[in-house]
Scaffold this active site. Structure first.
Site, PDB file in Angstrom:
ATOM      1  N   ASP A 158       0.898  -1.207   0.118  1.00  0.00           N
ATOM      2  CA  ASP A 158      -0.036  -0.098   0.175  1.00  0.00           C
ATOM      3  C   ASP A 158       0.862   1.140   0.154  1.00  0.00           C
ATOM      4  OD1 ASP A 158      -2.042  -1.680   0.493  1.00  0.00           O
ATOM      5  OD2 ASP A 158      -1.921  -1.559   2.430  1.00  0.00           O
TER       6      ASP A 158
HETATM    7  N1  URA Z   1      -1.062  -6.163   3.773  1.00  0.00           N
HETATM    8  C1  URA Z   1      -1.654  -4.731   3.904  1.00  0.00           C
HETATM    9  O1  URA Z   1      -2.608  -4.671   4.340  1.00  0.00           O
HETATM   10  N2  URA Z   1      -0.980  -3.768   3.402  1.00  0.00           N
HETATM   11  C2  URA Z   1       0.253  -4.166   2.636  1.00  0.00           C
HETATM   12  O2  URA Z   1       0.767  -3.144   1.822  1.00  0.00           O
HETATM   13  C3  URA Z   1       0.601  -5.527   2.489  1.00  0.00           C
HETATM   14  C4  URA Z   1       0.006  -6.368   3.064  1.00  0.00           C
END
Ligand code: URA
Length: 233
Positions: A104
Site C-alpha cells: 500500500d
Molecule cells: N497487507 C496490507 O494490508 N498492506 C500491505 O501493503 C501489504 C500487506
C-alpha cells in the site's frame, strides 16, 4: 558462448543444482535436439533453448530489491502519484521492470521489481506458498487470543476467510505477521478484524529474502540468482 546450466539459471528457470537434474533427464532441447550435458556451451543470442517444450527467452532478466518508502504507489505509472518506478534511474526504468505483488501507499519495506514474468508468477500466483513477514504497530493491546485467531485463520469483516497465519507479539502494540496470501490490504484487514487497527506497516521479508539493513527508504540493489532462490526457500 555460455554453459547451458548457467544460461538457464540466469533466466530464473531453477537453481543451478536443480538444473543439472533437469538437463540430465533430457527435458532441455538446444535447437530442437535434446541436450543432456549441463556444461554444454550455447550461444545465448542464437541458440533456441526449450525446457519441457517451452522456449526460454534469450533476454537476461533483471530483478531488484527496493526499500519502498511511505507515500509512493506500487505501480509502473500513475497520472498523479509518484510510483516505485519513479525512484529508479532512467537506465533501469527502460528494462521493463514491474513490481512483484504490491505494498500500500502507506506501507514501507521490501518490494521486488523484476522484468521476469515467470519469476513473478511463481512468487505471487494464488498457488504460491511464499511467506511474507511484516512488522506492524497497532492501536490497542495485542494478546495471546489474537495469536490464536491468526493461527486458526482470520475471517475478515466482509466474511472473507484467510488461511492460517502467524502473529508474534514483540511489544504490547507491536507484532510480526507472517502470511502466505496476498489479499487486498490483507494485514491491515486481519488486524482490524481483531479490533486492533494498524498504525504503521513495514515488510521485512519475502520467503527467506530479507530487506537489507543497509538500504535506506528509496534505495535499491540488484538481486543475484541466490537472492531469487531465497524467495522460494
Ligand atoms: N497487507 C496490507 O494490508 N498492506 C500491505 O501493503 C501489504 C500487506
Amino acid at each position: 558462448m555460455l554453459r547451458l546450466d548457467k544460461f538457464l539459471s540466469e533466466r530464473g528457470v531453477a537453481s543451478r543444482k536443480e538444473l543439472k537434474e533437469i538437463i540430465r533427464s533430457g527435458r532441455v532441447c538446444v535447437d530442437g535436439v535434446p541436450q543432456c550435458r549441463p556444461e554444454a556451451k550455447i550461444d545465448p543470442e542464437r541458440s533456441v533453448i526449450q525446457v519441457d517444450g517451452k522456449q526460454i527467452s534469450s533476454r537476461r532478466s533483471h530483478s531488484y530489491m527496493l526499500h519502498k518508502p511511505l507515500g509512493v504507489v506500487t505501480a509502473t505509472e500513475d497520472r498523479s502519484e509518484k510510483t516505485v518506478l519513479d525512484l529508479l534511474p532512467p537506465e533501469l526504468r527502460r528494462l521493463g521492470l514491474f513490481p512483484v505483488g504490491r505494498l500500500d501507499k502507506d506501507t514501507s519495506g521490501l518490494l521486488i521489481l523484476t522484468n521476469d514474468g515467470d519469476f513473478a508468477h511463481r512468487a505471487i500466483s494464488p498457488k504460491s506458498t511464499v511467506e511474507k513477514c511484516y512488522s506492524a504497530r497497532v492501536e490497542g493491546v495485542l494478546d495471546e487470543e489474537d495469536c490464536r485467531a491468526f493461527h486458526e485463520g482470520i475471517t475478515l469483516k466482509d466474511g472473507t476467510r484467510c488461511l492460517p497465519a502467524k502473529l508474534e507479539l514483540l511489544e504490547k502494540d507491536v507484532c510480526l505477521v507472517r502470511i502466505t496470501e496476498g489479499k487486498y490490504h490483507q494485514v491491515r484487514r486481519m488486524l482490524a478484524s481483531r479490533g486492533k487497527p494498524v498504525l504503521t506497516l513495514h515488510r521485512l521479508s519475502i520467503g527467506a529474502l530479507r530487506l537489507d539493513d543497509s538500504l535506506a527508504p528509496g534505495e535499491w540493489r540488484e538481486l543475484s540468482e541466490e537472492d531469487l532462490c531465497r524467495v522460494f526457500s
